[in-house]
Scaffold this active site. Structure first.
Site, mmCIF file in Angstrom:
data_model
loop_
_atom_site.group_PDB
_atom_site.id
_atom_site.type_symbol
_atom_site.label_atom_id
_atom_site.label_comp_id
_atom_site.label_asym_id
_atom_site.label_seq_id
_atom_site.Cartn_x
_atom_site.Cartn_y
_atom_site.Cartn_z
ATOM 1 N N ASP A 214 1.243 2.444 10.520
ATOM 2 C CA ASP A 214 2.399 2.602 9.644
ATOM 3 C C ASP A 214 2.385 1.345 8.777
ATOM 4 O O ASP A 214 2.709 0.263 9.256
ATOM 5 C CB ASP A 214 3.698 2.691 10.449
ATOM 6 C CG ASP A 214 4.887 2.940 9.538
ATOM 7 O OD1 ASP A 214 4.886 2.409 8.413
ATOM 8 O OD2 ASP A 214 5.808 3.659 9.931
ATOM 9 N N HIS A 215 1.983 1.500 7.515
ATOM 10 C CA HIS A 215 1.694 0.288 6.739
ATOM 11 C C HIS A 215 2.950 -0.558 6.515
ATOM 12 O O HIS A 215 2.842 -1.741 6.206
ATOM 13 C CB HIS A 215 0.973 0.610 5.428
ATOM 14 C CG HIS A 215 1.835 1.234 4.397
ATOM 15 N ND1 HIS A 215 2.051 2.585 4.322
ATOM 16 C CD2 HIS A 215 2.549 0.697 3.388
ATOM 17 C CE1 HIS A 215 2.849 2.847 3.325
ATOM 18 N NE2 HIS A 215 3.182 1.720 2.732
ATOM 19 N N HIS A 277 8.342 5.392 8.672
ATOM 20 C CA HIS A 277 8.637 4.075 8.102
ATOM 21 C C HIS A 277 10.069 3.626 8.396
ATOM 22 O O HIS A 277 10.311 2.501 8.842
ATOM 23 C CB HIS A 277 8.452 4.080 6.580
ATOM 24 C CG HIS A 277 7.102 4.532 6.133
ATOM 25 N ND1 HIS A 277 5.945 4.122 6.741
ATOM 26 C CD2 HIS A 277 6.712 5.347 5.129
ATOM 27 C CE1 HIS A 277 4.907 4.668 6.135
ATOM 28 N NE2 HIS A 277 5.347 5.421 5.149
ATOM 29 N N LYS A 372 12.884 10.085 -3.742
ATOM 30 C CA LYS A 372 11.968 9.929 -4.865
ATOM 31 C C LYS A 372 12.740 10.075 -6.174
ATOM 32 O O LYS A 372 13.817 10.657 -6.201
ATOM 33 C CB LYS A 372 10.881 10.999 -4.798
ATOM 34 C CG LYS A 372 9.938 10.782 -3.617
ATOM 35 C CD LYS A 372 8.728 11.662 -3.717
ATOM 36 C CE LYS A 372 7.718 11.307 -2.641
ATOM 37 N NZ LYS A 372 7.152 9.963 -2.786
#
Ligand SMILES: NC(=O)c1ccc[n+]([C@@H]2O[C@H](COP(=O)([O-])OP(=O)(O)OC[C@H]3O[C@@H](n4cnc5c(N)ncnc54)[C@H](OP(=O)(O)O)[C@@H]3O)[C@@H](O)[C@H]2O)c1
Length: 525
Positions: A214-215, A277, A372
């Site tokens: 999970d960056h 995230h 978004k």
């Protein structure tokens, strides 16, 4: 005079507080603007083999290969390391090196041109044409793998191929005690598929060899969150429902679904962002101090948070879909046009309220929102403290609750809003001032850029450190919390509310807050 006073006040505080915890990756001494010395270290690693399945894909081009290049520039990729791209397309070694050189020029922020560096990096690269779900190329790959060293296999392909890859790495004799696999998101689509995928991987690899990325966990500020909480006495005693009114976690994007419409419309904001995230951010904010900063101690504590999350009431959720935007420069299609389904019920925005039901947090709501095509790109965690219980200055002096704001992007940094006396004549009037620390400013113009998330995470894989990766049981617990929420709105046939592109999201999200007599913080760049 007022301006000078405030800016000196702001500068003094945070650099001292945080720079001591900065973990860099160069071997130079850095000096902050305030004059403190910081040692930034490269943690050396032995030569390794890294195979990137999907080495020609979007993620490899934009993130993985530029990250490896930057580590090479910093001296962390040792001579003899081997990076092998693997995909079905037919490339010669030279052809793949040209392909990677182009990606690096495009995505590595201008470092490609330093003399000889790029050529040095390219000489570590090789390519094998391979079919993940057939037999083509596997013997060739196995022949290139070096014995007796760390071998990492990065699964940068669609999730339906994860099982095939794990099985073939094993059957072609490439799985050794030194092997690690790196698995990209999405990790499953729901609890059942996540359990099935965990089982498939576990048939060939131990949990200690599986790195679920999970960056967000690789971001500098996310780790600083742990430094702030567990490296300072200042915050931890206040970090509970007695002093914290509520917590807001926002991950706002300005982009739409772009070319990922097909995937996104099957996922939506809940699966694409909230389950992974945002859940990880919530865990780091809410978890108890682990006994040690080691992988299982940290992940045990995160897991307890996920398991303590309350289920979410339907009226504590707001879902939205962005509308088209007109105008020459900024025109773009609506969500439904972008995904090619004018009846789509998938959300491009979600806000919800939940509670962590344990002693520390009982009664403190956590508000999470992500979407978004919002007004700004901004990922931020706001810890809103309670008002002082009594004002000795009288109500006319004004009251200002403290706020700790942790910015993940852009302009990573931390701001603490404190109350002071408004300088000058005129009696005791109170005002807010931000004590502000941005990494860019703290490190000054000569500071080394902190490594980006992929740089840090890939090198953690090579070093065998799983602290910043999700464990299988964490992922399953996150799906177990997510599934009933999705099942609920599907059963009720709910349709997301439209919202204007460039706005802060649908009005329902504001009402979610207003019902609790609270407000979202602004979404600012
Ligand atoms: N792109 C992102 O920003 C992003 C962000 C987060 C997570 N991810 C995840 O990362 C993974 C890769 O995403 P991506 O955007 O890079 O996808 P992509 O651009 O579609 O690339 C897919 C890669 O997989 C290779 N591939 C496809 N089928 C294959 C097969 N049967 N055998 C061997 N190689 C095969 C493709 O090359 P060939 O067609 O030549 O085989 C290509 O190199 C996905 O799981 C995605 O969900 C991506």
């Amino acid at each position: 005079m007022r301006h000078r006073f405030l800016s000196a006040f702001r500068q003094a505080f945070f650099v001292g507080l945080f720079c001591g915890h900065f973990v860099g990756t160069g071997s130079t001494m850095l000096t902050t603007q305030q004059g403190q010395n910081m040692v930034s270290r490269v943690i050396p690693v032995d030569p390794f083999d890294l195979v990137i399945f999907g080495g020609t894909g979007d993620l490899a081009r934009r993130k993985i290969l530029p990250a490896l290049f930057r580590r090479f520039c910093s001296g962390q990729v040792p001579s003899g390391a081997q990076i092998i791209g693997a995909a079905r397309a037919g490339f010669s070694t030279d052809g793949y090196r040209d392909f990677v050189a182009q990606a690096i020029r495009e995505f590595s922020g201008g470092r490609a041109c330093e003399d000889g560096t790029l050529e040095g990096f390219l000489s570590c690269l090789d390519y094998v044409a391979i079919d993940a779900s057939g037999d083509q190329g596997w013997g060739d790959l196995a022949a290139r793998i070096t014995n007796d060293r760390v071998r990492a296999f990065y699964f940068s392909v669609g999730p339906r191929l994860f099982g095939d890859l794990a099985e073939r790495i094993h059957s072609y004799g490439m799985a050794s005690a030194q092997s690690r696999i790196v698995v990209e998101k999405p990790f499953g689509h729901d609890l059942d598929s996540a359990i099935a995928l965990n089982k498939t991987l576990a048939a060939h690899f131990d949990e200690g060899q599986i790195y679920r990325i999970d960056h967000y966990l690789g971001k500098e500020t996310v780790q600083n969150l742990m430094a702030v909480r567990f490296g300072n006495m200042l915050f931890e005693p206040l970090w509970n429902s007695q002093y914290v009114d509520h917590i807001q976690i926002t991950v706002a994007e300005t982009v739409g679904v772009g070319g990922r419409g097909d995937y996104y419309d099957r996922a939506g904001a809940m699966r694409d962002m909230m389950q992974n995230h945002m859940m990880q951010l919530l865990c780091l904010i809410a978890m108890e101090p682990p006994a040690k900063f080691d992988p299982d101690s940290v992940r045990d504590e995160k897991l307890k948070v996920i398991r303590a999350l309350d289920s979410v009431e339907p009226h504590h959720i707001a879902r939205g879909q962005y509308l088209a935007q007109d105008g020459d420069e900024f025109a773009h299609p609506s969500y439904r046009e972008a995904v090619g389904d004018d009846r789509s019920r998938t959300e491009s925005y979600i806000a919800l309220k939940t509670h962590v039901s344990n002693w520390r947090w009982a009664g403190t709501p956590f508000y999470l929102r992500t979407g978004k095509r919002l007004k700004a790109r901004s990922s931020v965690i706001n810890v809103m403290f309670k008002d002082a219980p009594h004002s000795i200055f009288g109500e006319e002096a004004g009251r200002h609750a403290n706020l700790l704001s942790i910015r993940l992007q852009p302009n990573e940094g931390i701001t603490l809003k404190v109350t002071i006396k408004e300088p000058g004549q005129g009696g005791m009037r109170l005002m807010d001032v931000p004590l502000d620390m941005s990494f860019a400013e703290a490190l000054g113009p000569d500071g080394e850029d902190p490594p980006d998330a992929y740089e840090r995470l890939i090198m953690d894989v090579i070093r065998g450190n799983q602290t910043l990766f999700m464990r299988g049981d964490e992922v399953e617990a996150a799906w177990a919390w997510t599934d009933p929420i999705i099942a609920g709105w599907q059963a009720r046939g709910e349709v997301p509310k439209p919202y204007d592109s460039g706005s802060a999201g649908p009005g329902d999200a504001d009402q979610l807050m207003a019902r609790d007599k609270r407000e979202w913080r602004g979404i600012n760049p």
